[in-house]
Design a protein around this motif. Structure first.
Motif, PDB file in Angstrom:
ATOM      1  N   GLU A 228       0.836  -1.487  -0.252  1.00  0.00           N
ATOM      2  CA  GLU A 228       0.187  -0.439  -0.132  1.00  0.00           C
ATOM      3  C   GLU A 228       1.037   2.019   0.082  1.00  0.00           C
ATOM      4  O   GLU A 228       0.787   1.706  -0.591  1.00  0.00           O
ATOM      5  N   ALA A 229       1.935   1.083   0.818  1.00  0.00           N
ATOM      6  CA  ALA A 229       2.976   2.106   0.791  1.00  0.00           C
ATOM      7  C   ALA A 229       3.486   2.909  -0.908  1.00  0.00           C
ATOM      8  O   ALA A 229       3.746   3.606  -1.280  1.00  0.00           O
ATOM      9  N   GLU A 230       4.257   1.382  -1.704  1.00  0.00           N
ATOM     10  CA  GLU A 230       4.524   1.374  -2.716  1.00  0.00           C
ATOM     11  C   GLU A 230       3.712   1.982  -3.820  1.00  0.00           C
ATOM     12  O   GLU A 230       3.565   3.114  -4.734  1.00  0.00           O
ATOM     13  N   TYR A 231       1.998   1.406  -3.370  1.00  0.00           N
ATOM     14  CA  TYR A 231       1.088   2.231  -4.234  1.00  0.00           C
ATOM     15  C   TYR A 231       1.037   4.109  -4.414  1.00  0.00           C
ATOM     16  O   TYR A 231       0.717   4.454  -4.878  1.00  0.00           O
ATOM     17  N   ALA A 232       0.978   4.894  -3.016  1.00  0.00           N
ATOM     18  CA  ALA A 232       1.063   6.089  -2.649  1.00  0.00           C
ATOM     19  C   ALA A 232       1.871   5.852  -2.932  1.00  0.00           C
ATOM     20  O   ALA A 232       1.977   7.520  -3.211  1.00  0.00           O
TER      21      ALA A 232
ATOM     22  N   VAL B 198       6.092  -6.569  -6.676  1.00  0.00           N
ATOM     23  CA  VAL B 198       4.696  -7.038  -6.324  1.00  0.00           C
ATOM     24  C   VAL B 198       3.633  -5.363  -6.923  1.00  0.00           C
ATOM     25  O   VAL B 198       3.236  -5.644  -7.569  1.00  0.00           O
ATOM     26  N   VAL B 199       4.465  -4.328  -6.842  1.00  0.00           N
ATOM     27  CA  VAL B 199       3.290  -3.065  -7.593  1.00  0.00           C
ATOM     28  C   VAL B 199       3.727  -2.640  -9.123  1.00  0.00           C
ATOM     29  O   VAL B 199       2.472  -2.886  -9.588  1.00  0.00           O
ATOM     30  N   ILE B 200       4.648  -3.260  -9.278  1.00  0.00           N
ATOM     31  CA  ILE B 200       5.277  -2.818 -11.015  1.00  0.00           C
ATOM     32  C   ILE B 200       4.420  -4.102 -11.291  1.00  0.00           C
ATOM     33  O   ILE B 200       4.559  -3.707 -12.679  1.00  0.00           O
ATOM     34  N   ASN B 201       4.658  -4.969 -11.069  1.00  0.00           N
ATOM     35  CA  ASN B 201       4.180  -6.028 -12.263  1.00  0.00           C
ATOM     36  C   ASN B 201       2.532  -6.227 -11.707  1.00  0.00           C
ATOM     37  O   ASN B 201       1.571  -6.227 -13.146  1.00  0.00           O
ATOM     38  N   ASP B 202       1.961  -5.493 -11.178  1.00  0.00           N
ATOM     39  CA  ASP B 202       0.691  -5.330 -10.296  1.00  0.00           C
ATOM     40  C   ASP B 202      -0.182  -4.604 -11.770  1.00  0.00           C
ATOM     41  O   ASP B 202      -1.056  -4.420 -12.510  1.00  0.00           O
ATOM     42  N   VAL B 203       1.030  -3.423 -12.020  1.00  0.00           N
ATOM     43  CA  VAL B 203       0.090  -2.478 -12.435  1.00  0.00           C
ATOM     44  C   VAL B 203       0.124  -2.543 -14.269  1.00  0.00           C
ATOM     45  O   VAL B 203      -0.453  -2.652 -15.152  1.00  0.00           O
TER      46      VAL B 203
ATOM     47  N   LYS C 115      -3.976  -9.361  -4.684  1.00  0.00           N
ATOM     48  CA  LYS C 115      -5.192  -8.764  -3.336  1.00  0.00           C
ATOM     49  C   LYS C 115      -4.651  -7.518  -2.818  1.00  0.00           C
ATOM     50  O   LYS C 115      -4.443  -7.278  -2.396  1.00  0.00           O
ATOM     51  N   GLY C 116      -6.530  -7.431  -2.538  1.00  0.00           N
ATOM     52  CA  GLY C 116      -6.637  -5.583  -1.510  1.00  0.00           C
ATOM     53  C   GLY C 116      -6.001  -4.526  -2.690  1.00  0.00           C
ATOM     54  O   GLY C 116      -6.276  -3.820  -1.518  1.00  0.00           O
ATOM     55  N   LEU C 117      -5.646  -4.712  -3.236  1.00  0.00           N
ATOM     56  CA  LEU C 117      -5.362  -3.814  -4.240  1.00  0.00           C
ATOM     57  C   LEU C 117      -5.187  -3.105  -4.747  1.00  0.00           C
ATOM     58  O   LEU C 117      -5.151  -2.504  -6.083  1.00  0.00           O
ATOM     59  N   GLU C 118      -6.582  -3.664  -5.401  1.00  0.00           N
ATOM     60  CA  GLU C 118      -7.661  -3.406  -6.656  1.00  0.00           C
ATOM     61  C   GLU C 118      -8.118  -2.020  -6.509  1.00  0.00           C
ATOM     62  O   GLU C 118      -8.056  -1.517  -7.991  1.00  0.00           O
TER      63      GLU C 118
END
Length: 173
Positions: free
Chosen positions: A81-85, A112-117, A126-129
């Motif tokens: 969540e911090a990385e996404y923020a 996690v964030v880069i692969n997700d985006v 999960k939980g970062l939608e």
């Protein structure tokens, strides 16, 4: 060759293939395909403990020496969540740039964030939608943008900004 020796040999081959893929990914992430007018940005988020208080850091550098830093508290949550923020804050800073960046190269140390985006995993994190949707909406505001993973030791300035944000948090009563 015995079954045990064949199994060892197979594990060794898989490990070597994995290492080669990792080296190729690192080499690719080190390439900077930026044009002369490209803006470059780095982001990092910290959670102390994890989950815990969040601090975010971002650095945006322009082609004419412009420098925009973000270092702020971001509430409570986990490291993803911090990385996404932090990525969101970096993109929000880039949206405000006038004239808008012709090209935007973004770097972060959260796979996690880069692969997700980028959608490189079959299922989103999960939980970062909500965070992913926010970032994707911001990315769509740019003509040419790329997102790259880099090792943590190459993301020092953004990490320092996120750590400063956590250090300046006041204890909750």
């Amino acid at each position: 060759m015995t079954e045990e020796a064949e199994a060892r040999n197979e594990r060794k081959k898989r490990k070597e293939a994995k290492m080669q893929a990792r080296r190729a990914q690192l080499a690719l992430s080190r390439q900077d395909h930026g044009r002369p007018l490209a803006w470059r940005g780095w982001f990092d988020g910290s959670a102390h403990p994890n989950p815990g208080k969040l601090g975010i850091g971002a650095l945006l550098l322009g082609p004419q020496g412009e420098r925009i830093e973000v270092s702020q508290a971001a509430g409570y949550g986990n490291s993803s969540e911090a990385e996404y923020a932090a990525l969101t804050a970096l993109l929000q800073a880039a949206v405000k740039v006038r004239p808008p960046p012709v090209q935007l190269l973004l770097y972060g140390d959260s796979q996690v964030v880069i692969n997700d985006v980028l959608g490189t995993t079959p299922v989103g994190a999960k939980g970062l939608e909500t965070q992913r949707a926010t970032v994707v909406a911001l990315l769509e505001q740019f003509t040419e943008v790329s997102l790259h993973w880099l090792p943590r030791h190459r993301n020092g300035e953004a990490d320092k900004l996120s750590q400063m944000a956590v250090a300046n948090l006041t204890p909750e009563s």
